[in-house]
Design a protein around this motif. Sequence first.
Motif, PDB file in Angstrom:
ATOM      1  N   ALA A  15      -1.625  -9.079  14.653  1.00 39.78           N
ATOM      2  CA  ALA A  15      -2.140  -8.626  13.382  1.00 39.78           C
ATOM      3  C   ALA A  15      -0.452  -6.861  13.232  1.00 39.78           C
ATOM      4  CB  ALA A  15      -3.133  -7.363  13.863  1.00 39.78           C
ATOM      5  N   ILE A  16      -0.131  -6.752  13.479  1.00 39.21           N
ATOM      6  CA  ILE A  16       1.048  -6.203  13.579  1.00 39.21           C
ATOM      7  C   ILE A  16       2.340  -6.440  12.762  1.00 39.21           C
ATOM      8  CG2 ILE A  16       2.835  -4.832  14.875  1.00 39.21           C
ATOM      9  CD1 ILE A  16       0.945  -5.057  17.839  1.00 39.21           C
ATOM     10  N   TRP A  17       2.889  -8.391  12.596  1.00 37.15           N
ATOM     11  CA  TRP A  17       3.340  -8.430  12.216  1.00 37.15           C
ATOM     12  C   TRP A  17       2.562  -8.391  10.331  1.00 37.15           C
ATOM     13  CZ3 TRP A  17       7.608 -11.970  12.196  1.00 37.15           C
ATOM     14  CH2 TRP A  17       8.165 -11.943  13.328  1.00 37.15           C
ATOM     15  N   LEU A  18       1.442  -8.573  10.284  1.00 36.91           N
ATOM     16  CA  LEU A  18       0.982  -8.271   9.141  1.00 36.91           C
ATOM     17  C   LEU A  18       0.952  -6.614   8.548  1.00 36.91           C
ATOM     18  CD1 LEU A  18      -2.209 -10.497   9.784  1.00 36.91           C
ATOM     19  CD2 LEU A  18      -0.480 -11.230   7.746  1.00 36.91           C
ATOM     20  N   VAL A  19       0.514  -5.681   8.743  1.00 35.19           N
ATOM     21  CA  VAL A  19       0.668  -4.219   8.774  1.00 35.19           C
ATOM     22  C   VAL A  19       2.071  -4.317   8.304  1.00 35.19           C
ATOM     23  CG1 VAL A  19       0.842  -2.201  10.266  1.00 35.19           C
ATOM     24  CG2 VAL A  19      -1.231  -4.071  10.508  1.00 35.19           C
ATOM     25  N   TYR A  20       2.806  -4.697   9.023  1.00 32.91           N
ATOM     26  CA  TYR A  20       4.833  -4.135   9.093  1.00 32.91           C
ATOM     27  C   TYR A  20       5.119  -5.219   8.228  1.00 32.91           C
ATOM     28  CZ  TYR A  20       9.229  -2.541  10.400  1.00 32.91           C
ATOM     29  OH  TYR A  20      10.466  -2.035  10.063  1.00 32.91           O
ATOM     30  N   GLY A  21       4.607  -6.414   7.726  1.00 34.67           N
ATOM     31  CA  GLY A  21       4.453  -6.987   6.512  1.00 34.67           C
ATOM     32  C   GLY A  21       4.410  -6.157   5.904  1.00 34.67           C
ATOM     33  N   ALA A  22       3.099  -6.402   5.569  1.00 35.83           N
ATOM     34  CA  ALA A  22       2.580  -5.320   4.698  1.00 35.83           C
ATOM     35  C   ALA A  22       4.015  -4.562   4.242  1.00 35.83           C
ATOM     36  CB  ALA A  22       0.984  -4.858   4.685  1.00 35.83           C
ATOM     37  N   ALA A  23       3.949  -2.942   4.815  1.00 42.17           N
ATOM     38  CA  ALA A  23       4.935  -2.202   4.907  1.00 42.17           C
ATOM     39  C   ALA A  23       5.733  -2.612   3.748  1.00 42.17           C
ATOM     40  CB  ALA A  23       5.408  -1.341   6.348  1.00 42.17           C
ATOM     41  N   ILE A  24       6.684  -3.202   4.407  1.00 43.60           N
ATOM     42  CA  ILE A  24       8.274  -3.809   3.978  1.00 43.60           C
ATOM     43  C   ILE A  24       7.925  -4.725   2.179  1.00 43.60           C
ATOM     44  CG2 ILE A  24       9.676  -5.761   4.351  1.00 43.60           C
ATOM     45  CD1 ILE A  24      10.185  -4.468   6.389  1.00 43.60           C
ATOM     46  N   LEU A  73      10.619   6.333   6.780  1.00 43.64           N
ATOM     47  CA  LEU A  73       8.772   6.067   7.694  1.00 43.64           C
ATOM     48  C   LEU A  73       8.739   4.462   7.434  1.00 43.64           C
ATOM     49  CD1 LEU A  73       6.836   7.508   4.429  1.00 43.64           C
ATOM     50  CD2 LEU A  73       7.003   8.576   6.739  1.00 43.64           C
ATOM     51  N   VAL A  74       9.249   3.541   7.212  1.00 47.02           N
ATOM     52  CA  VAL A  74       9.393   2.109   7.005  1.00 47.02           C
ATOM     53  C   VAL A  74       9.648   1.768   9.167  1.00 47.02           C
ATOM     54  CG1 VAL A  74      10.102  -0.273   7.079  1.00 47.02           C
ATOM     55  CG2 VAL A  74       9.380   0.877   5.562  1.00 47.02           C
ATOM     56  N   ALA A 121       7.386  -1.179   0.703  1.00 48.78           N
ATOM     57  CA  ALA A 121       9.187  -0.658   0.290  1.00 48.78           C
ATOM     58  C   ALA A 121       9.490  -1.355  -0.703  1.00 48.78           C
ATOM     59  CB  ALA A 121       9.384  -0.320   1.778  1.00 48.78           C
ATOM     60  N   ALA A 122       9.585  -2.478  -0.507  1.00 44.67           N
ATOM     61  CA  ALA A 122       9.880  -3.693  -1.541  1.00 44.67           C
ATOM     62  C   ALA A 122       9.603  -3.254  -3.144  1.00 44.67           C
ATOM     63  CB  ALA A 122      10.197  -4.828  -1.644  1.00 44.67           C
ATOM     64  N   VAL A 123       8.259  -2.661  -3.351  1.00 46.30           N
ATOM     65  CA  VAL A 123       8.239  -2.519  -4.292  1.00 46.30           C
ATOM     66  C   VAL A 123       8.043  -1.459  -4.682  1.00 46.30           C
ATOM     67  CG1 VAL A 123       5.384  -2.239  -5.554  1.00 46.30           C
ATOM     68  CG2 VAL A 123       6.036  -4.093  -4.476  1.00 46.30           C
TER      69      VAL A 123
END
Lengths: 379, 399
Positions: free
Chosen positions: B249-258, B292-293, B261-263
């Motif tokens: 879940a942590i990976w998913l949340v962090y992946g979504a944040a990345i 923030l990231v 940020a890329a967007v």
Amino acid sequence: MTSISPEERSPEDASPAGPRGNAHLLDGVTGVDHRVAILVEARGLRILPADPSAAEPQCPLLWPWSKVYRPASAGESMVFAMLDAQDARLTPDGADHARAIRDRATGDERRSGRQVFGLTRRPSAAVAIGLTGLMLAIALLALAPLSGLAARLLPADTGAASSDAVIQTLAAAHRRCVGQEGLKALEALNVRLARAAEINPPQLTVIDWKLVNAFALPGGRVVLTDGLIREAEDGSEIAAVMAHEIAHVIHRDPMTAWIRQEGVSLVLAVLFGQEAAGSIASTLTGSLLNATYTRDQEDRADRTALDLLAATGISAEGGRAFFERLRREGRDNAVGSLLSLMETHPGAADRAELFAVADTGDDPGLTEEDLAAVKRMCP
Amino acid sequence: MRIVAVEPGGATCDSPVVCHPTPRTVLSVPQFDPAAAQRGSAAVPGSEIEYAEGGTWPLIRRHLLNVGLMILTLGLYRFWAITKMRQILWRRIRLAGQPLEYTGTGLEIFLGFLRVFLIVLLPLGIIYMLIELMVERSASATDPNTLDILGFGYAMVILMLIEMGRFLSWRYRISRTRWRGIRGRIELSASKYLQVAVASALMIILSGWLLKPIVDLYRAQMVIGALNLGGLRGRYVGGTLRLLGIWFAIWLVYGAAIVGAAVYFFTRTAFSGLGLDTGSQSVVGTFVVVFLVTVLGIHLLCVYRVAFWRFVSKASSVGPVRVAFTGKAIGYTWLTLGNWLILIFSVGLLAPVTWERKIRYLAANVVVYDMPDPADLRQVGEDESSVGGEGLAGDFDIA
């Protein structure tokens, strides 16, 4: 019951049997906190169980003064331990009792626990640090001869790939000089000097760089800059510089320097720790050590260069002129004596003098035509 | 508290400190004072860890002195400095009213460091140098796969050494910690843990850190299973798969944040291409997004750590002693970020403040209960590992 002698009593505890008081004792065998009374006797500290119904403490109940100490782990707290029962801890309730024990205890904590190197007591921080510093200093001094020895044991072409990568990086910033005539002339000089040294000719590269410089790299690589070639007034100047760099190749100085630097890094890692190994202090120390070794190498390379020039009959006058010009143009030790410790080369004046007194021959090494071709190498 | 000395005739002296019996008097054993026993073994007054405040200034003063001595000794005093600090901090931590005691010495850590340096790091460094030289000699002829394998092997060795360093450090510190005069110990040989370290390094590298929770819990299982306080043995009953869900879940949340940020950066670039964005806006925006990231990443790591401690403490026991962790991720994140800021702005000089904050956090969030009867707490085995020290921990500065 042993009585305490009058002179051993503290004024406030002037009892024939010495001060007595309640205390807590952890015997180091179980976790039970024993309630005890303590008696200060001439021989030592006597411990008496206070609760007749409780199990007796399982540590010695007479602690001779010569074995009683305050463990460092307790800090300022008045806690006492005994050498024969190092896990036991006694905490007197009253400050006066504690003081009476503290004043009589002469045990040395450094005699407790397992000792190292068969010593009867552990060395103090100052002794341990001093000895280690001394050993590291010896290790640093031994590094110079050892790194030279290691470099000689390695095959001559060791490090060539890495050197080629360095040259490629240089060539990316300052292009290579590829004038065929000039290269041919330099290569002939290179072969002549290498033959005199009885080694394979080093791989020679000329870089179009205004900096006046020449250097040898591990694996038998020699680099000359266009700046140095253009300043040369005579073929023997280039010959002297090349002889000097070939001397470095003969002595494996570049590889020696690399091994020595790695060794210095290791020693500094012991001194300063991994994280701090690159700190200012370690960098400064490393630079000073490297500079001293390098000056010796440069001195030796100059002498070997003179031998090579003598063996090939090339004049040493070029070397004198080259270093004399360096001295005149202030590229030598114009800085103070302290900073000169960091210099990696001997003084240009001394080097000029060394070449001036040498009688190696009259051959210029490169004819005037060859010199002109070499100067045209980097259009 | 008072001493009651009994004279042969039965007369008593009730001076609170010293009695002055007549010359004929033979001192007898003081009578048992029931009031005194209340501080003793009969009952353990509390069941939680507490941090006995002793003021931060003495710690800072000692730290500054340590820093000075380290400078004077070119860093070699650091082993003694660590020891002095631990001695102070340990005795401020009280378990059921009794302070912990740190009995390690600077010399032990120093010799352990030297031993590992000479036996492990120096030979490894020389071997690495020789491999580097051999590869260099024939770099053009060397298969790129060989270089990859060498790189992989190097990463493995470094991860393994760090892992071993951590283990040796735990083992040493536990063996040098006493409570009620009883030593702790981890009964697990370095060679056995080396297998764990190899397996851990392999799993972490090959899974790209995805299987980290399994590795973490397996290591916890090994160490806690080997943990002892005197004769009380550690036990871990919890398996190794429980934290995978939260980790993914942590990976998913962090992946979504990345991705977010890329967007954002992509959109910014597109806008600046159209001249709709000023340079200063772009710099501020970039800074805010990166900040923030980063903070989110730290917080997510704290979420994982708190979940790890909650789970491990619930699954662990030492003899009858049970532990619970009640900390929250937000508190731990604040602790972590706060400590970083303190260290950065004080150039490390206020490090003791950060150590105290950590200990206070633990004291506030770790609950220890079901304390053992002190009579059941028995010393076991010889006092060992004095020469072993912390070994690699000292070498890698991870103590």
